[in-house]
Design an enzyme around this catalytic site. Structure first.
Site, PDB file in Angstrom:
ATOM      1  CE  LYS A  67      -8.041  -3.711   2.083  1.00  0.00           C
ATOM      2  NZ  LYS A  67      -6.911  -4.535   1.639  1.00  0.00           N
ATOM      3  CG  ASP A 103      -3.382  -3.882   0.706  1.00  0.00           C
ATOM      4  OD1 ASP A 103      -3.028  -4.129   1.875  1.00  0.00           O
ATOM      5  OD2 ASP A 103      -4.562  -3.655   0.390  1.00  0.00           O
TER       6      ASP A 103
END
Ligand code: NAP
Length: 281
Positions: A67, A103
């Site tokens: 990420k 997220d």
């Protein structure tokens, strides 16, 4: 509505439930497309991301451990990804690789749906853990203006780094302080991998936890972690980790295919059945 092929990029990636989620929505909306896994070694990730714009993919998700590198590779990104310095959703725009982070949206949306008005009742949020998912959780609490955000982690330096990352809007505390901290906690978040299948349990005594507290366990394999069971038995409101996974997928699917999908009870059931198969293995 758009069509196309999307992938999840990670290492390892075989365990990911994202293909099941997105394939369910592709079927539901009768979109011609697919969502596949791409297991990419850390040594190959830069080259893989560089090749995405000219590949067969219209976009992708990014999971551990890629990420942060994905954040550094995108030409354009959103405010949440900038705050987290991590990207979990990729798409191609004007021949450029673009990225966002969903997220925090997943973390907050599931909490909002499970415990409406939780933020109005939360003065203190205690987050256990200081890894990637803890970063999203802490930022979510900052976004909701929670006054007292405490980070507790096995490795104190990582809790300190995370607090510093958010300009000390959160306070690092030693694990040994947890029993005292629980007395003030309106929200307790497990953002460690403890309690996950194959990992040791998260052993904390909930006797001191503040009356009326909400316990949110971000682990979802198994769905009913030891922490969730203990909190429920002690009469606390509980929030499981699966909803975060399902909700973070919503804006990503919309970005790629132009349709905002729903997190339905049928989808949740489908994923739970898959998790149960995994638990039985
Ligand atoms: P990560 O970056 O590797 O962080 C792991 C965290 O767990 C660190 O804080 C680590 O502490 C702690 N930890 C690991 N083993 C421990 C032990 N034996 N004792 C005490 N602390 C321990 O992982 P992540 O990406 O944040 O993911 C953490 C967990 O969150 C995953 O395992 C997964 O179950 C869950 N997750 C859920 C979602 C969702 O959508 N619900 C999304 C992502 C992840 P140290 O810093 O001391 O090593």
């Amino acid at each position: 509505m758009k069509e196309g092929l999307v992938c999840i990029i990670g290492h390892p990636v075989a365990h990911s439930r994202s293909p099941l989620i997105h394939q369910y929505w592709l079927r539901t909306h009768r979109i011609a497309g697919d969502y596949v896994r791409e297991d990419v070694l850390p040594a190959n990730i830069e080259a893989f991301l560089d090749s995405l714009v000219k590949s067969r993919y219209i976009g992708g998700n990014v999971t551990i451990p890629h990420k942060e590198i994905a954040f550094r590779k995108v030409a354009k990104t959103d405010a949440v990804a900038k705050a987290l310095r991590a990207v979990n959703t990729l798409w191609i725009e004007d021949k450029n690789l673009c990225g966002a982070n969903t997220d925090v949206y997943g973390f907050l949306t599931h909490l909002d749906r499970s415990q409406p008005n939780w933020s109005g009742r939360t003065n203190t949020g205690v987050v256990i853990g200081a890894g990637g998912v803890a970063r999203a959780a802490v930022y979510g609490l900052i976004e909701r203006d929670i006054q007292n955000i405490v980070i507790v982690n096995r490795t104190p330096a990582r809790a300190q780094d995370l607090a510093a990352h958010f300009q000390r809007r959160a306070t690092p505390q030693a694990f040994a302080e947890l029993p005292k901290l629980l007395g003030n906690a309106d929200l307790l978040v497990n953002a460690t991998s403890l309690g996950m299948k194959g990992q040791p349990p998260l052993q904390i005594d909930l006797t001191n936890l503040k009356n009326g507290a909400v316990v949110y366990d971000l682990v979802y394999v198994p769905l009913e972690t030891g922490l969730i069971k203990a909190a429920r038995a002690a009469g606390f409101a509980v929030v499981d980790g699966l909803g975060m996974l399902l909700h973070q997928a919503v804006p990503a699917f919309e970005k790629w295919f132009g349709v905002r999908p729903q997190v339905t009870s049928e989808l949740r059931k489908l994923i739970i059945e898959d998790l149960e198969k995994d638990a039985a293995r």
